[in-house]
Each structure stands twice: as structure tokens, then as C-alpha cells.
Design an enzyme around this catalytic site. Sequence first.
Site, PDB file in Angstrom:
ATOM      1  N   GLU A 148      -5.479   6.494  -7.807  1.00 37.16           N
ATOM      2  CA  GLU A 148      -4.315   7.151  -7.835  1.00 37.16           C
ATOM      3  C   GLU A 148      -3.305   6.846  -8.771  1.00 37.16           C
ATOM      4  O   GLU A 148      -3.197   5.777  -9.152  1.00 37.16           O
ATOM      5  CB  GLU A 148      -3.553   6.954  -6.393  1.00 37.16           C
ATOM      6  CG  GLU A 148      -2.481   7.486  -6.197  1.00 37.16           C
ATOM      7  CD  GLU A 148      -2.123   7.712  -4.693  1.00 37.16           C
ATOM      8  OE1 GLU A 148      -3.127   7.635  -3.717  1.00 37.16           O
ATOM      9  OE2 GLU A 148      -0.975   8.229  -4.559  1.00 37.16           O
ATOM     10  N   ARG A 149      -2.858   8.034  -9.611  1.00 34.60           N
ATOM     11  CA  ARG A 149      -1.951   7.692 -10.778  1.00 34.60           C
ATOM     12  C   ARG A 149      -2.800   6.588 -11.762  1.00 34.60           C
ATOM     13  O   ARG A 149      -2.254   6.028 -12.555  1.00 34.60           O
ATOM     14  CB  ARG A 149      -0.786   6.956 -10.443  1.00 34.60           C
ATOM     15  CG  ARG A 149      -0.097   7.641  -9.257  1.00 34.60           C
ATOM     16  CD  ARG A 149       0.254   9.293  -9.353  1.00 34.60           C
ATOM     17  NE  ARG A 149       0.849   9.793  -8.381  1.00 34.60           N
ATOM     18  CZ  ARG A 149       0.880  11.102  -8.102  1.00 34.60           C
ATOM     19  NH1 ARG A 149       0.522  11.978  -9.256  1.00 34.60           N
ATOM     20  NH2 ARG A 149       1.495  11.677  -7.026  1.00 34.60           N
ATOM     21  N   ASN A 190      -2.298   3.318  -0.376  1.00 36.85           N
ATOM     22  CA  ASN A 190      -2.555   4.464   0.457  1.00 36.85           C
ATOM     23  C   ASN A 190      -4.021   4.308   1.058  1.00 36.85           C
ATOM     24  O   ASN A 190      -4.982   4.718   0.530  1.00 36.85           O
ATOM     25  CB  ASN A 190      -2.668   5.829  -0.091  1.00 36.85           C
ATOM     26  CG  ASN A 190      -1.091   6.392  -0.694  1.00 36.85           C
ATOM     27  OD1 ASN A 190      -0.147   5.939   0.179  1.00 36.85           O
ATOM     28  ND2 ASN A 190      -0.867   6.575  -1.891  1.00 36.85           N
ATOM     29  N   GLU A 274       5.459   8.440   3.121  1.00 36.21           N
ATOM     30  CA  GLU A 274       4.478   9.507   2.423  1.00 36.21           C
ATOM     31  C   GLU A 274       3.247   9.548   3.449  1.00 36.21           C
ATOM     32  O   GLU A 274       2.074   9.671   2.984  1.00 36.21           O
ATOM     33  CB  GLU A 274       3.969   9.259   1.124  1.00 36.21           C
ATOM     34  CG  GLU A 274       5.317   9.249   0.210  1.00 36.21           C
ATOM     35  CD  GLU A 274       5.133   8.871  -1.193  1.00 36.21           C
ATOM     36  OE1 GLU A 274       4.131   8.264  -1.354  1.00 36.21           O
ATOM     37  OE2 GLU A 274       5.863   9.049  -2.067  1.00 36.21           O
ATOM     38  N   ARG A 307       5.923  -3.244   1.629  1.00 35.65           N
ATOM     39  CA  ARG A 307       6.390  -2.230   0.782  1.00 35.65           C
ATOM     40  C   ARG A 307       7.694  -1.730   1.325  1.00 35.65           C
ATOM     41  O   ARG A 307       7.806  -1.300   2.471  1.00 35.65           O
ATOM     42  CB  ARG A 307       5.749  -1.473   0.116  1.00 35.65           C
ATOM     43  CG  ARG A 307       4.662  -2.092  -0.715  1.00 35.65           C
ATOM     44  CD  ARG A 307       3.798  -1.044  -1.334  1.00 35.65           C
ATOM     45  NE  ARG A 307       4.027  -0.537  -2.510  1.00 35.65           N
ATOM     46  CZ  ARG A 307       4.182   0.893  -2.786  1.00 35.65           C
ATOM     47  NH1 ARG A 307       4.007   1.793  -1.600  1.00 35.65           N
ATOM     48  NH2 ARG A 307       4.431   1.174  -3.750  1.00 35.65           N
ATOM     49  N   ARG A 324      17.585  10.357  -0.548  1.00 35.18           N
ATOM     50  CA  ARG A 324      16.629   9.391  -0.762  1.00 35.18           C
ATOM     51  C   ARG A 324      16.805   8.047  -1.454  1.00 35.18           C
ATOM     52  O   ARG A 324      16.333   7.156  -0.981  1.00 35.18           O
ATOM     53  CB  ARG A 324      15.362  10.288  -1.670  1.00 35.18           C
ATOM     54  CG  ARG A 324      14.133   9.367  -1.988  1.00 35.18           C
ATOM     55  CD  ARG A 324      13.265  10.379  -2.533  1.00 35.18           C
ATOM     56  NE  ARG A 324      12.295   9.436  -3.144  1.00 35.18           N
ATOM     57  CZ  ARG A 324      11.053   9.939  -3.739  1.00 35.18           C
ATOM     58  NH1 ARG A 324      11.046  11.095  -4.027  1.00 35.18           N
ATOM     59  NH2 ARG A 324      10.286   8.879  -4.268  1.00 35.18           N
ATOM     60  N   LYS A 348      10.565  -1.529  -5.048  1.00 31.71           N
ATOM     61  CA  LYS A 348      10.613  -1.050  -6.208  1.00 31.71           C
ATOM     62  C   LYS A 348      11.960  -1.101  -7.268  1.00 31.71           C
ATOM     63  O   LYS A 348      13.010  -1.136  -6.808  1.00 31.71           O
ATOM     64  CB  LYS A 348      10.199   0.555  -6.326  1.00 31.71           C
ATOM     65  CG  LYS A 348       8.998   0.980  -5.727  1.00 31.71           C
ATOM     66  CD  LYS A 348       8.695   2.649  -6.116  1.00 31.71           C
ATOM     67  CE  LYS A 348       7.442   2.696  -5.434  1.00 31.71           C
ATOM     68  NZ  LYS A 348       6.826   4.120  -5.560  1.00 31.71           N
ATOM     69  N   ASP A 353      11.764   6.320  -7.774  1.00 28.33           N
ATOM     70  CA  ASP A 353      10.317   6.186  -8.070  1.00 28.33           C
ATOM     71  C   ASP A 353       9.955   5.933  -9.260  1.00 28.33           C
ATOM     72  O   ASP A 353       9.455   7.095  -9.811  1.00 28.33           O
ATOM     73  CB  ASP A 353       9.547   7.514  -7.172  1.00 28.33           C
ATOM     74  CG  ASP A 353       8.052   7.079  -7.206  1.00 28.33           C
ATOM     75  OD1 ASP A 353       7.485   6.332  -7.509  1.00 28.33           O
ATOM     76  OD2 ASP A 353       7.648   8.040  -6.748  1.00 28.33           O
ATOM     77  N   GLU A 375       8.901  -4.610  -7.796  1.00 28.26           N
ATOM     78  CA  GLU A 375       7.842  -4.095  -7.855  1.00 28.26           C
ATOM     79  C   GLU A 375       7.947  -3.090  -9.235  1.00 28.26           C
ATOM     80  O   GLU A 375       9.035  -2.059  -9.108  1.00 28.26           O
ATOM     81  CB  GLU A 375       7.217  -2.952  -6.953  1.00 28.26           C
ATOM     82  CG  GLU A 375       5.929  -2.027  -7.233  1.00 28.26           C
ATOM     83  CD  GLU A 375       5.669  -1.345  -5.937  1.00 28.26           C
ATOM     84  OE1 GLU A 375       5.410  -1.773  -4.712  1.00 28.26           O
ATOM     85  OE2 GLU A 375       5.361  -0.066  -6.056  1.00 28.26           O
ATOM     86  N   GLU A 381       3.072   6.559 -14.756  1.00 27.41           N
ATOM     87  CA  GLU A 381       2.933   7.933 -14.070  1.00 27.41           C
ATOM     88  C   GLU A 381       3.880   8.984 -14.557  1.00 27.41           C
ATOM     89  O   GLU A 381       3.664  10.156 -14.468  1.00 27.41           O
ATOM     90  CB  GLU A 381       3.177   7.681 -12.467  1.00 27.41           C
ATOM     91  CG  GLU A 381       3.281   8.791 -11.561  1.00 27.41           C
ATOM     92  CD  GLU A 381       3.655   8.408 -10.110  1.00 27.41           C
ATOM     93  OE1 GLU A 381       3.495   7.219  -9.549  1.00 27.41           O
ATOM     94  OE2 GLU A 381       3.497   9.308  -9.273  1.00 27.41           O
TER      95      GLU A 381
HETATM   96  C1  GCU Z   1       4.683   7.664  -5.950  1.00 29.18           C
HETATM   97  C2  GCU Z   1       3.105   7.944  -6.402  1.00 29.18           C
HETATM   98  C3  GCU Z   1       2.303   7.997  -5.220  1.00 29.18           C
HETATM   99  C4  GCU Z   1       2.378   6.519  -4.777  1.00 29.18           C
HETATM  100  C5  GCU Z   1       3.643   6.299  -4.258  1.00 29.18           C
HETATM  101  C6  GCU Z   1       3.774   4.721  -3.587  1.00 29.18           C
HETATM  102  O1  GCU Z   1       5.196   8.500  -5.057  1.00 29.18           O
HETATM  103  O2  GCU Z   1       3.368   9.370  -6.828  1.00 29.18           O
HETATM  104  O3  GCU Z   1       1.171   8.458  -5.617  1.00 29.18           O
HETATM  105  O4  GCU Z   1       1.513   6.595  -3.236  1.00 29.18           O
HETATM  106  O5  GCU Z   1       4.538   6.213  -5.213  1.00 29.18           O
HETATM  107  O6  GCU Z   1       4.290   4.086  -4.373  1.00 29.18           O
HETATM  108  O7  GCU Z   1       3.353   4.451  -2.688  1.00 29.18           O
END
Ligand code: GCU
Length: 666
Positions: A148-149, A190, A274, A307, A324, A348, A353, A375, A381
Site C-alpha cells: 500500500e503506497r 490495514n 478508514e 495509532r 478532520r 502522525k 495526512d 509517525e 505518498e
Molecule cells: C493514508 C493512506 C492510506 C493509509 C492511511 C493510514 O490515508 O492513503 O493508504 O492506510 O494513510 O495511515 O492508515
Amino acid sequence: MKDYASLWLAYKTKKNNRDCRYLRSIHITGTDASDERVKNAEKELKTGLKAMLDTEPEFIYGQTSDPIQITDGKSILDSEEYKISLEGDALCIEAHSGAGILYAAFDVLRTIACERDVEAEYASGKCVRPSNPLRMLNHWDNMDGDIERGYSGKSFFFVDNEIVIDERTVDYARLIASVGINGVVINNVNVKDAASYMITDRYFDKLARLGEIFAGYGIGLYLSLNYASTIEIGGLDSADPLDEQVIAWWKTKMKEVFTKIPTLKGFLVKADSEGRPGPFTYGRTQADGANMLADIVKDYGAIIIWRCFVYNCMQDWRDTKTDRARAGYDNFMPMDGDYHDNVILQIKNGPMDFQIREPVSPLLGGLKKTNRMLEVQIAQEYTGQQIDVCFLIPMFKEVLQFRTYVAENKDRVSDIISGETFGSRFSGIAAVTNTGNDHNWTGNYLAGANLFGFGRLSFDTELSCEQIAEEFAKMTISEDSDVVRTVTDILLPSRAIYEKYSAPLGIGWMVRPATHYGCSVDGYEYDRWGTYHRADHLGIGVDRTDKGTGYALQYNEPNASLYNSPEECPDELVLFFHHLPYTHRLHSGKTVIQHIYDSHFEGYEEAKQLAAKWDTLKGRIDDEIFENVKERFERQLVNAREWCDQVNSYFFRKSGIPDEKGRQIW
Ligand code: GCU
């Protein structure tokens, strides 16, 4: 011949230090010679010194009678300090643990690789203690091999739902240990589908083996966890953290997991974000969720990294009061003090983001009684996806140096995450990593500077961007001083240049939805009305003041007042905090609209200059490196041009205000 690059561990032949008398004998004291990390340190020194100086030192092991005192009595995870000195004809390394010896070995090798003078470096005794207890990389690798990314190929940990362990695994551990990393989460936050089975019998043997390899390099193995494992793999119908059955399931599971993977250090959890499951589903708090797991893993000396990226991605952006950016603080501050000792909140760097410019998250300097970790993201990204050159260390330095005013002194983010401010034992820094199975690991060779730099900075937050860039260039690209200067001249301004041609004045986003590469001014994916930036014919920017969403007030004073005031707010963040007319004058003396035009034209021009600088290296560095970066620069210029054209024409059309320099806006 390996089919991947050695990067900064290439150990090329050196001319100087060749006759260095100290490198004939190396004394190692304070630790057990049979410790795997000490053995690896010796192995590394042998290989490196042979290759660089054609020396084969004799290793002498001894106990130290006088233990080294570097710290002020503070406890750290596993004492990782070391001391390097010269005595008679020998180089002496002392440490309390194998990890210290390993870091000392890499220190010596770096000194030689960077052609620094051994005597000047160590004669008066160099004592080093890492700035942060935890220095971690978070892989967002999925078990099917996709990342992912990910912008540098596929995962080297997973292929088709199997864990891969080979020579590359060991070389990865060497590479990251050499810059000071001591923890790795190998799977994506994820945790879906097959990944849920990571904590089942199917993967235990391989994970145990991987954990041992990592441990030999001072690296702790961590896994991302699916919060709803009780449902996904446990056969229960709940994941309520206060449910007795749920707790009992986790107890049995953790016993099994830690028995089978003894080196495992803990888990990273993305909950209630998410689409991921979490305690909110059961009307419980984030603290309830984190503490339940933490109490269970505590018996195994492990930690839960929880997180704070918890926000409502379905928020209706037309409602100008919900925001947000507020979510992290709103969700986590009320429970400050409720989190148990072995929970770390991972926050973060910014409230949104990983944008090219964001204010520092107010949660980092808000919490007083909770362990926390910063983080950041070196996977680019939103910052060019390892096509565009964007050396992120200057951004990380800004974050680390930010004064939060959470305490009277020692209130910088770096003080908080090092554990200094509140005496926390579990704290540190993590980066979402940028590696994959590409030959050069990071897609663009120059993106390697972010991997190298993140490690170096996490180990020593006081290092300068210049030193980090120079070491990377020397150790990875070439030791020729002109080449090193050219590479550092490209790296150092690259973040500022990316910022110039992308979203202006801290507003963020404007990227293509889903892919997050390239310009789409109205493209914020969680807002189907295209109003994220709130631009109309008169002005632009999100009002986050006391009259708007109130986000600015989440900061401690004087930061709250600074950000709340359009006059005082720093230019680079002014549209993050304020909705302003295009004619508003910035501290720079320019109007908002003129700043947009100028910075975009300049950003594109400066990107061209970077590419031209790279061209001067043809024939002076390895062809493979030259061609790789050249090809990326070609794509970066297309991207920069597109951003410049789209942003400028969008705001010219919206505002109707022409460029005062009369340049053509397409
Ligand atoms: C961003 C990213 C996602 C990732 C998320 C995270 O939104 O686009 O791909 O899962 O960050 O940090 O959990």
C-alpha cells in the site's frame, strides 16, 4: 552477485586511513562475545575493513572493570549506548549490550567510508547514546506482495501470502541496523483478509526465524494486528474490549503467539479508522481497546502501539464546523492518563495526512501523561512517489525542533519523543517506509536518502540535514567531492521545490484522488463537492480559527494565538488556518495570488535546474544510478509543469487577477 544494490554498505576501496595503526587490533569490552549482535558486528567490521582498507584486524574480547557512564541514570529499553576510543595501537569499543557494539561497529565503518580521520574522531573517546528509545520502520506490505503506497516494486517480505526469508532479508536487516533502526513492523496497518492469519500456526515458524534474524541486528519484530481478530479468526461474534470471552480469547492467543515467536516485541494497531474495526463499535474508548491488549501482552514484555489516525472520513466538508484536522486531538486528549504503561500512541506529524506542509499535530504537544511516538512517512505518498526528488529530512527536522510549550523547558517534539520531557520509557519515532523489491530498494536512488536519513536522524536528532545528505551521497553514490556536492545541492532544496510547485501556503491536497500523484486542484477524495480548499472568486483557505473550526485553539499558547491570527500566522501555513482574500498581503510582501503564481513558476524552473545538475554527473558515477535518476527527473519535470499550469490557471480563472509580471498563464 546479488541482484539488488548494497546502497551505503557497498564498502568501496579507500585511499586514506590505509596505514591507520589503530585498525589492526580491535578491543571489544562490556558484553558477551557470543551475543549474535556482537558476532554480526565483528563480521561487519571484518568485511568492511577488508574491502575498504585491505586490513584484517585482530579482535580481542574483554570484560570492562569500569562500566561506561554516558546517561544520567535514565532507563532505556535495552542499553544501546557505546563508547569508541583509541588506546595504544588499538581501537576500543565498549557497550552494555550487543546492540551498542553493533552500532559502534557501524560508526567506525561510516567514519572510514566517509573518509573522516579515525584519530580525530575517536582519540578523545566518542560516547554515543541514541536520541530515541524506539526507532522504527512501518511497512505497509500486504501478504499478497503488494505494498500500500509502495513506489519501489513489490514486498520482499511477502509473496503470494507466504513469508519470504532469504539473503535479502539479512541484507535488509544490515542496511537498516547500520543507520540505527531498532524495530520493524513488517505488515500493513490495514490488516485484512489473509493478513489476519498472520497470528496463526500457518506463519509462526517463519516469523520466529525472521525475528531471530532481526534480533541479531538489534531489531525488534512487530506485527500489525486486526483489532477484530476475535471475529475474523477467533469464531466469536464480538470484539468488545470489555467482553470476558474476547479477553479470554486474546489471552490464549497471545500465549500461543509469544511462545511460538519469542523475539516478538509487540503490535501496531489501526483501529476505528478508514473502515478498520475498533472499540468505538462497542461504545468503548480507544483507551479501553488499547489497554485490553496491552495488559495481556505485558506478561511477555511487549508493547501495543496504537495509532491516532482516527477520523471520520465520511465527514461532509460543506459543514464548516467539523474538521478532520481536529479529530486526533478530540479523540485522544480526553483520555490522557488512561492509557496503561505499555501503550504508546503513534501520532502522525501533522493533523491531516503526510502533506508536503502541515502544522505539527497539536496532540504531540498536548498529552502529558501518555507515551507517544511520532509517525512520519518516507514513502512519498503525497510528496512525489519516489519519482520526484523530495529529501524529507529538512521537514522532519522542523517537526522535531517545533516548540510545543507543553512544559517550561524541554518542550520540543524531539524532547517529548526522546522521553526527556515526561520521563517516558516507551517513546520514539516511526516512519512508513519506502522500500520494495526494486533493484535499488527505493525506486529512485535518491529516495534512498530518506531511508538512510530517517535512520540517522532517529538515532541522533541533532544531526544536520547537510551532514546526513553528505554521508548518504558519499557512501551510496560516489566519494568524489564534486559529485557529493552536486548530489547534496540536489537533495537539500528538493523539499522546498516540491512545495513550491504543489499545493500552496499549507492548504494541502490538490492531488489526484486515490493515486495521490499529480495535480487535481479540486481532487480531495473525501469531499465530492470539490470544496476542500474553500476557494471562490474572492479568496481561498480553511478557517480554522476560533471563528471557524477552532482547530487553532488546540495548541498551547503562544502557538494558539500565533496560528489564530492571520497577521501573525507564518506564511507557509496561512491557508491551512485562514480563509483569505487573494489580495491579502503575506509577510513576504506579496499578495496571496501573486505568491501562488510566483512560487509555481519558480518551482518548475528550480526543478529543471535540479535535473540539469544531475545531468552533469553523466560518466562520473555508475551508469545504472545515473540513468535511474535521470529517467525519474524526466517524469518529475512533466509533473512539476502540470502542477504549475493547473494551479496557476485555476486560480487565475477563479480570481480574475492577472500575474503582475505579465507571464502567460495557460
Ligand atoms: C493514508 C493512506 C492510506 C493509509 C492511511 C493510514 O490515508 O492513503 O493508504 O492506510 O494513510 O495511515 O492508515
